[in-house]
Design a protein around this motif. Structure first.
Motif, short mmCIF file in Angstrom:
data_model
loop_
_atom_site.label_atom_id
_atom_site.label_comp_id
_atom_site.label_asym_id
_atom_site.label_seq_id
_atom_site.Cartn_x
_atom_site.Cartn_y
_atom_site.Cartn_z
N GLU A 202 0.84 -1.22 0.00
CA GLU A 202 0.00 0.00 0.00
C GLU A 202 0.87 1.26 0.00
O GLU A 202 0.58 2.23 -0.72
N LYS A 203 1.92 1.22 0.80
CA LYS A 203 2.79 2.40 0.88
C LYS A 203 3.50 2.63 -0.46
O LYS A 203 3.60 3.77 -0.93
N LEU A 204 3.94 1.52 -1.06
CA LEU A 204 4.62 1.65 -2.36
C LEU A 204 3.66 2.21 -3.42
O LEU A 204 4.03 3.04 -4.25
N SER A 205 2.43 1.74 -3.34
CA SER A 205 1.41 2.22 -4.26
C SER A 205 1.20 3.71 -4.12
O SER A 205 1.07 4.45 -5.11
N GLU A 206 1.16 4.11 -2.87
CA GLU A 206 0.98 5.53 -2.57
C GLU A 206 2.16 6.34 -3.12
O GLU A 206 1.96 7.37 -3.76
N MET A 207 3.36 5.82 -2.91
CA MET A 207 4.55 6.53 -3.42
C MET A 207 4.52 6.62 -4.94
O MET A 207 4.85 7.64 -5.51
N GLU A 208 4.10 5.54 -5.55
CA GLU A 208 4.03 5.52 -7.01
C GLU A 208 3.00 6.52 -7.50
O GLU A 208 3.21 7.26 -8.45
N ASN A 209 1.88 6.55 -6.78
CA ASN A 209 0.80 7.47 -7.14
C ASN A 209 1.24 8.92 -7.00
O ASN A 209 0.87 9.78 -7.80
N GLU A 210 2.03 9.18 -5.97
CA GLU A 210 2.49 10.55 -5.73
C GLU A 210 3.70 10.91 -6.57
O GLU A 210 4.21 12.03 -6.48
N GLY A 211 4.19 9.94 -7.31
CA GLY A 211 5.35 10.21 -8.16
C GLY A 211 6.67 10.15 -7.43
O GLY A 211 7.71 10.53 -7.97
N ARG A 212 6.65 9.66 -6.17
CA ARG A 212 7.90 9.57 -5.41
C ARG A 212 8.69 8.33 -5.80
O ARG A 212 9.86 8.19 -5.45
N MET A 213 8.03 7.42 -6.48
CA MET A 213 8.72 6.20 -6.92
C MET A 213 8.20 5.88 -8.31
O MET A 213 7.00 6.02 -8.56
#
Lengths: 579, 383
Positions: free
Chosen positions: B36-47
């Protein structure tokens, strides 16, 4: 640190894994074997309905009709009047409801094109066969014999061919034009029909049949049985078959307002409905046993009651009552059922003091028929009290060599389908007789399942039978997960009931295109490969291949015999066998 | 940068810092927050990793294997039943020599159905050819995931980084998150080979002869042994670059100890308190934390325990029919010593059952009182 050299730590291959013939290690292999559908095994005629449905599902109605016509030359007739044992045995019955198979047969006959040029057989046999009687049994025998290459002539005593189909079944149930069309096809295929030729005193049997090498007698049962009561010859008392014949000849018959029909079979039902249409507005049927013994079909009983006809069960006539030489009433008794007789039917006996009288204008007696078969005495054959010709029921052979008999006059069940079936059986028996073949053996190799019917397909084409005639597709071996539930479409009534009982117009409609499409998709096509591709798609080893448009092949070198295809097949077309 | 983070989120931060390019996973408690956290990062463009939601862990691992074969840096996370479902594909990963890094949040295996921390899930995968590292806390998990990529990609074997379900995955601790530039200098962009060449197609996972098979297995075995030097070296460089290191094992107060507790995972933090309590009471107690389980650091273990008279191995796992799995491994590693310590196994904290400092203290004292070890492990905390 450098990466290890991949070449040395992990294998890759650039050659096909097909060198590993893992399938050779398995002792089991699936085999495609099409099977008999339960509807076909239940059909006395053995009509291959599952394959006809499969053809129709591809949009090929003509091809479907051709499949039906392999076994039955009268699909328009049977599609209307058959008692449809196919539907009682339909696998779909255990899923939601049986498919409307009879409606399908009618639809094919009404909408499919018969391609007579493709069906016309070569007349390649020198023997000629006489068929006496042009009812369903005679027509069926003649049709199959002409397809087998024999010359066939039918002798019919009445002015028009069709027997009971023409003179027994009223127009509202079986329009004459349907029958005439199908008899027309039979003639077109090469059957000669001579009408107005009654066998007996005018045309002795031996004289008529002299030019023929074999004879099939199918004269039906056109004589009514008597109640054995005083007054059966009074005016106002009619015999059922005669009554129907007069109706079918277009006579204007006066029955009065109050009509009582005695009997519980199809003839009684037909008489009551016909009486309703010629002025009877208080029509009732008396039957001496209960609903469960009644030979008439439940659906026909329902129609009768809708038309305002009363059915009095457990009721029998005691005496006919006259006033001034005219029938005025019928005294009846209420009955009770006792022990079963030899046929397993409980015997009715009267309740003491239950007498009551129904005032009537007409009584129609429809309690069974006799056959007019006196002419066989010429051959030294004895008939029983009902005029039944003695035959070997397995082969239709009479005690006289070369003479065979079928249909009602040979004691068959008095349904159209059974008559058609007995004609078909007669054709095989006659063919075996003429070719000097052992009938039982020939029958067994054509027999469908363990039932009474058989397939002529091997005799008619070079390909022979593409299916295993001995195996019936079983519901528990079919993958039902692929089938959605769907309501059965029935044939609807042509008229509102009040109008219907005034009319001799056909009382039920054919299925509409969309109703038919729904039934065609509802049919499981048990035992018939529809090229659904489920086996092809589900094989974990990619070992099933498509072979043209027609079927599937197996890469036996790679098939591990897991049986997934067998379990997945919705129609039990694949068996797992020892390799 | 210092932050309050759960162990799961610490792992997600490590994945981001490692510039992972492909993540495939399926949710399972207690791992789900990682994905979930990775998804969030991906969504925010941080990853920028490609996220692939699969329908099962088996497929997640299959997807990671395929992705890794194309030469990208790949991550997945799972726990318990999810790891069990992956089992077949774990062999495919190690056999194909793909450097996948996977976080496994240790959770007990059914049945009975339960959720607490227990190493039986990952230890059931002992022989799949994966490296396995057991982390004590969220900080170590973060640092270990980053190190794992460097190790895996150099030796071309996959790495499983394990943390304790809930104790580490969900407890929030202050953590140090390294700067991206520092991690970039430690872990350069991925350079593994793209093994999918459409112009020269070849087939992996192919059939080989017995002799070839044995050679490949032997090579994997030898590479896993060689990985030990690499693990030590990577940890040393990480320590120089980032300021933290862990070693394959960590001895605490071993010298002159009368009894040494051997632990792994989150229980080690408790054991640190327990030996302090023991030492305060005058008992010479020490601790050996085992972090690397595959490859098994037998040399480090021998060096640490060769002069210790008594060892108590506390296992949060059980191999039914034998004993705790760390205890088995430890006994086998010490067998070659001429002078071996007395070793007693203890089973404690299965399914996340609490292992208190007092319980560990009692384990140490009980071991001190023993003349002979018992044949079977001692179950602690069972009412």
């Amino acid at each position: 640190m450098n990466h290890p050299d991949l070449e040395h730590i992990v294998p890759v291959s650039q050659i096909s894994t097909e060198i590993f013939k893992t399938g050779l290690w398995s002792p089991h292999k699936p085999t495609y074997i099409e099977k008999i559908s339960p509807c076909r095994s239940a059909c006395p005629i053995g009509i291959d309905m599952a394959r006809a449905f499969a053809q129709a599902s591809k949009g090929n109605l003509d091809g479907a009709l051709q499949i039906v016509r392999r076994d039955n030359p009268l699909p328009g007739v049977c599609g209307r009047v058959c008692y449809h044992p196919c539907e009682w045995n339909c696998n779909r019955k255990h899923f939601d409801e049986a498919v409307n198979i009879r409606g399908f047969e009618r639809y094919l006959a009404d909408h499919g094109q018969v391609h007579l040029e493709e069906e016309t057989p070569p007349q390649n046999k020198k023997e000629r066969i006489a068929v006496i009687g042009s009812g369903p049994a005679g027509l069926s025998a003649a049709y199959q014999l002409v397809r087998l290459g024999y010359g066939v002539t039918i002798f019919e005593s009445l002015p028009e061919p069709g027997g009971m189909l023409r003179y027994g079944i009223p127009e509202y149930r079986l329009p004459k034009k349907v029958l005439r069309k199908e008899i027309g096809y039979i003639r077109h295929l090469g059957v000669e029909i001579k009408t107005g030729v009654g066998i007996g005193q005018e045309h002795p049997f031996k004289e008529i049949t002299k030019p023929f090498q074999a004879v099939f007698i199918a004269v039906g049962s056109h004589g009514g049985q008597k109640l054995g009561l005083e007054g059966e010859n009074w005016s106002g008392v009619m015999e059922g078959v005669q009554f129907l014949r007069r109706i079918n000849l277009g006579e204007k018959i006066k029955v009065g307002r109050r009509v009582v029909v005695i009997g519980g079979g199809n003839t009684a039902i037909d008489c009551a409905r016909a009486a309703r249409r010629v002025g009877g507005n208080q029509v009732s049927i008396l039957y001496r046993r209960s609903w469960s013994e009644m030979p008439a079909l439940p659906e026909d009983r329902a129609v009768v009651q809708k038309e305002g006809i009363q059915i009095e069960i457990l009721t029998a006539p005691k005496q006919l009552i006259s006033e001034k030489g005219r029938l005025v009433g019928i005294e009846c008794l209420r009955m009770e059922l006792g022990e079963a007789d030899q046929q397993g039917r409980p015997q009715p006996f009267p309740k003491d003091g239950s007498e009551f009288t129904i005032p009537v204008d007409t009584v129609i007696i429809a309690i069974g028929q006799n056959s007019e078969t006196g002419f066989v005495k010429e051959l030294g054959m004895e008939v029983n009290r009902k005029g039944m010709i003695p035959i070997d029921p397995e082969s239709t052979a009479t005690p006289t060599a070369g003479v065979f008999a079928g249909g009602d006059c040979a004691g068959n069940r008095a349904f159209v389908a059974d008559a058609v079936a007995s004609g078909k059986l007669g054709a095989l028996a006659i063919s075996c007789y003429l070719q000097g073949k052992e009938f039982k053996q020939e029958f067994r190799c054509r027999q469908i399942g363990a039932g009474p019917s058989f397939s002529f397909l091997a005799d008619l084409g070079p390909e022979g039978e593409p299916i295993d005639l001995k195996k019936v597709a079983a519901l528990d071996k079919m993958n039902l997960l692929v089938f959605p539930y769907r309501t059965r479409r029935n044939n609807s009534f042509s008229f509102r009931v009040e109008e219907g009982r005034k009319s001799f117009g056909e009382s039920t409609k054919g299925l509409t295109r969309s109703e038919m499409d729904s039934e065609i998709s509802r049919c499981f096509k048990c035992g018939t490969c529809t090229r659904c591709d489920l086996c092809f798609l589900i094989c974990p080893d990619l070992s099933i291949t498509k072979v043209g448009e027609s079927g599937y092949g197996l890469k036996a070198d790679y098939c591990k015999g897991c049986g997934m295809c067998v379990s997945a097949c919705p129609r039990q077309v694949i068996d797992l066998e020892d390799a | 940068m210092r932050q309050l983070l759960s162990g799961n989120y610490a792992i997600a931060e490590a994945v981001r810092l490692a510039r992972v390019q492909f993540v495939a996973a399926y949710p399972i408690t207690p791992q789900t927050p990682i994905y979930e956290k990775l998804s969030e990062m991906e969504n925010e463009g941080r990853m920028t990793a490609m996220m692939m939601r699969t329908e099962s862990e088996h497929s997640a691992m299959a997807a990671c294997i395929s992705a890794s074969l194309t030469g990208v840096r790949t991550f997945t996370a799972t726990a318990s039943q999810g790891l069990a479902l992956m089992h077949e594909m774990l062999h495919f990963a190690s056999g194909n020599r793909v450097p996948i890094v996977m976080a496994n949040v240790n959770r007990v295996l059914a049945v009975p159905w339960a959720f607490g921390s227990d190493q039986s899930d990952s230890l059931s995968q002992r022989d799949t050819g994966w490296m396995q590292f057991y982390c004590e806390d969220g900080q170590e998990a973060l640092d270990t995931v980053i190190q794992a990529y460097k190790i895996a990609e150099a030796i071309m074997l996959p790495v499983m980084v394990c943390i304790d379900g809930f104790f580490t995955s969900h407890f929030i601790e202050p953590l140090e998150i390294p700067d991206q530039e520092i991690i970039d200098s430690f872990l350069p962009p991925v350079t593994i080979t793209n093994r999918f060449d459409i112009h020269n197609p070849a087939y992996v996972s192919n059939v080989v002869s017995p002799a070839q098979f044995m050679a490949y297995r032997q090579r994997s075995f030898e590479d896993m042994e060689k990985a030990k030097d690499l693990i030590r070296e990577t940890d040393r460089i990480y320590q120089q670059t980032v300021g933290r290191g862990y070693g394959m094992v960590e001895p605490v107060e071993i010298n002159g100890a009368d009894v040494v507790l051997v632990t792994s995972g989150a229980m080690t933090s408790t054991a640190r308190v327990a030996i302090e309590m023991l030492r305060a009471k005058g008992h010479r107690a020490g601790l050996l934390k085992i972090k690397a389980f595959r490859p098994f650091p037998w040399q480090e273990v021998r060096d640490a325990l060769k002069s210790v008279p008594r060892v108590a191995v506390v296992d949060r796992n059980i191999s039914i029919g034998k004993e705790g799995i760390f205890c088995q491994e430890l006994k086998a590693a010490l067998y070659a010593l001429k002078q071996r310590p007395m070793i007693q196994g203890y089973i404690a904290g299965l399914c996340g059952d609490d292992v208190s400092p007092e319980m560990l203290e009692e384990i140490a004292l009980k071991t001190l009182r023993m003349d002979e070890p018992e044949n079977l492990p001692v179950w602690v905390g069972v009412k």
